[in-house]
Structures are given as structure tokens and as C-alpha cells.
Design a protein around this motif. Sequence first.
Motif, PDB file in Angstrom:
ATOM      1  N   ARG A 165       0.841  -1.213   0.000  1.00 53.29           N
ATOM      2  CA  ARG A 165       0.000   0.000   0.000  1.00 53.29           C
ATOM      3  C   ARG A 165       0.864   1.247   0.000  1.00 53.29           C
ATOM      4  N   ARG A 168       2.477   1.709  -3.437  1.00 53.68           N
ATOM      5  CA  ARG A 168       1.505   2.233  -4.408  1.00 53.68           C
ATOM      6  C   ARG A 168       1.225   3.708  -4.154  1.00 53.68           C
ATOM      7  N   ARG A 169       1.091   4.094  -2.897  1.00 52.31           N
ATOM      8  CA  ARG A 169       0.842   5.502  -2.553  1.00 52.31           C
ATOM      9  C   ARG A 169       2.020   6.365  -2.975  1.00 52.31           C
ATOM     10  N   GLN A 170       3.254   5.895  -2.708  1.00 50.90           N
ATOM     11  CA  GLN A 170       4.446   6.650  -3.093  1.00 50.90           C
ATOM     12  C   GLN A 170       4.548   6.773  -4.608  1.00 50.90           C
ATOM     13  N   GLU A 171       4.245   5.687  -5.314  1.00 48.97           N
ATOM     14  CA  GLU A 171       4.297   5.734  -6.771  1.00 48.97           C
ATOM     15  C   GLU A 171       3.272   6.708  -7.334  1.00 48.97           C
ATOM     16  N   SER A 172       2.064   6.707  -6.763  1.00 49.15           N
ATOM     17  CA  SER A 172       1.047   7.631  -7.261  1.00 49.15           C
ATOM     18  C   SER A 172       1.418   9.071  -6.919  1.00 49.15           C
ATOM     19  N   GLU A 173       2.015   9.301  -5.759  1.00 46.74           N
ATOM     20  CA  GLU A 173       2.458  10.644  -5.398  1.00 46.74           C
ATOM     21  C   GLU A 173       3.583  11.112  -6.303  1.00 46.74           C
ATOM     22  N   SER A 174       4.530  10.235  -6.631  1.00 47.78           N
ATOM     23  CA  SER A 174       5.638  10.625  -7.505  1.00 47.78           C
ATOM     24  C   SER A 174       5.109  10.847  -8.929  1.00 47.78           C
ATOM     25  N   PHE A 175       4.077  10.099  -9.324  1.00 47.53           N
ATOM     26  CA  PHE A 175       3.470  10.301 -10.646  1.00 47.53           C
ATOM     27  C   PHE A 175       2.800  11.658 -10.697  1.00 47.53           C
ATOM     28  N   ILE A 176       2.055  12.002  -9.640  1.00 48.70           N
ATOM     29  CA  ILE A 176       1.383  13.295  -9.587  1.00 48.70           C
ATOM     30  C   ILE A 176       2.422  14.416  -9.559  1.00 48.70           C
ATOM     31  N   ASP A 179       3.894  14.868 -12.949  1.00 49.02           N
ATOM     32  CA  ASP A 179       3.014  15.532 -13.902  1.00 49.02           C
ATOM     33  C   ASP A 179       2.976  17.035 -13.701  1.00 49.02           C
TER      34      ASP A 179
END
Length: 181
Positions: A165, A168-176, A179
Motif C-alpha cells: 500500500r 503504491r501511494r508513493q508511486e502515485s504521489e511521484s506520478f502526480i 506531472d
Amino acid sequence: MEQADQLLTLTQVAIAIAGFAGIIGTFQFKEGERISVGDAIGLAMIVNTGLMSAFYSTLPLLLASFDIDDSLIWAISSGLACIIYSYFIFYVANRLKKLKVYKAFNKLIIYLLFIISFIIIIINLLNTLNIVFKREFGPFYISLIYSLGTVCYMFSRLLLRPIWRTIRRQESESFIDGDLQ
């Protein structure tokens, strides 16, 4: 290794896993942290099944201390295993009803665990009734090993789910963040 040694080893392992799960569960779910129903069910399964396995692995030793014939010990133990497995199937099924959404892989695992549990009930019922099996150690021991395997699987999920979890949270934060730059 004798049957008593196998049973005592299983008892020790089951208690150790249940104890570690309790400690991990206590520290993993911090105050204010969101706890999912799945996490609670998983922890309850580890502790309850681990302690149940410990009890049922010592039951034949208790019966043997009353100088009961070995075949009767395995018949009684297998019969009681049928009862506890049936109870746990209904217990878990009722808890799982609270989960609204399952991932396909989780559904597959849940169905597989239930199917194996039903097979183990049938094997132990046959052992109890002296059909196919001759009121022997093997069918009862299979039920204990399966319980321990289930506990180990749930224990690994207890340890690894929060890590995944976080990833996944870190990956989504780094993706955001990526961007926005």
C-alpha cells in the motif's frame, strides 16, 4: 519423528505465528490509521486459526493420557476437526460478506481456501466413520497442516499488504509530482 513430536512442533509454530501476528497487528494499526475490514478479518483468522491449531494439535496428547486406543483418539480428533472447520467456514463466510468488493485474485484465493476446507472436512469425516481411512493419524494431521498453511499465508499478507500500500501511494504521489513539473 513420532506423532507426538509432530503435534508438539505444530503447536509451537502455531502459537508463535499467532503471537507475532498479535504484536504486528498492535503496532501496524496506529491510532487514527484507517483499518479495513479485510485487515481485521485477516488478523482474526491468523490469531483464531493459529490458536485453534495449537489446541487441536494438543488434543490427541490429552486423549492419549487417558489410555484411549489410538484409533479412537484419531476418530475423536477427526470428528472434532470436522466441527471446528465447519464453524470456521461459516465464521469467515459471514465476515467476508462485509467486504463489498473483491479483486479477482482474492476471490480465487478465497474460493480455493473454502474448497480445500470442505475437502478436509470430508476426509476427516471419513476418518471418523472408519470409511476409506482407518481412524488414523494422517487425515487429522493434514487438517492441522492445512490450518498452519492458511495461517502462514494470512501472516504474510498481514506483513506485506501495508508495505505494498505504501509503495503504491508513493508511486502515485511521484506520478502526480512528476506531472506537475
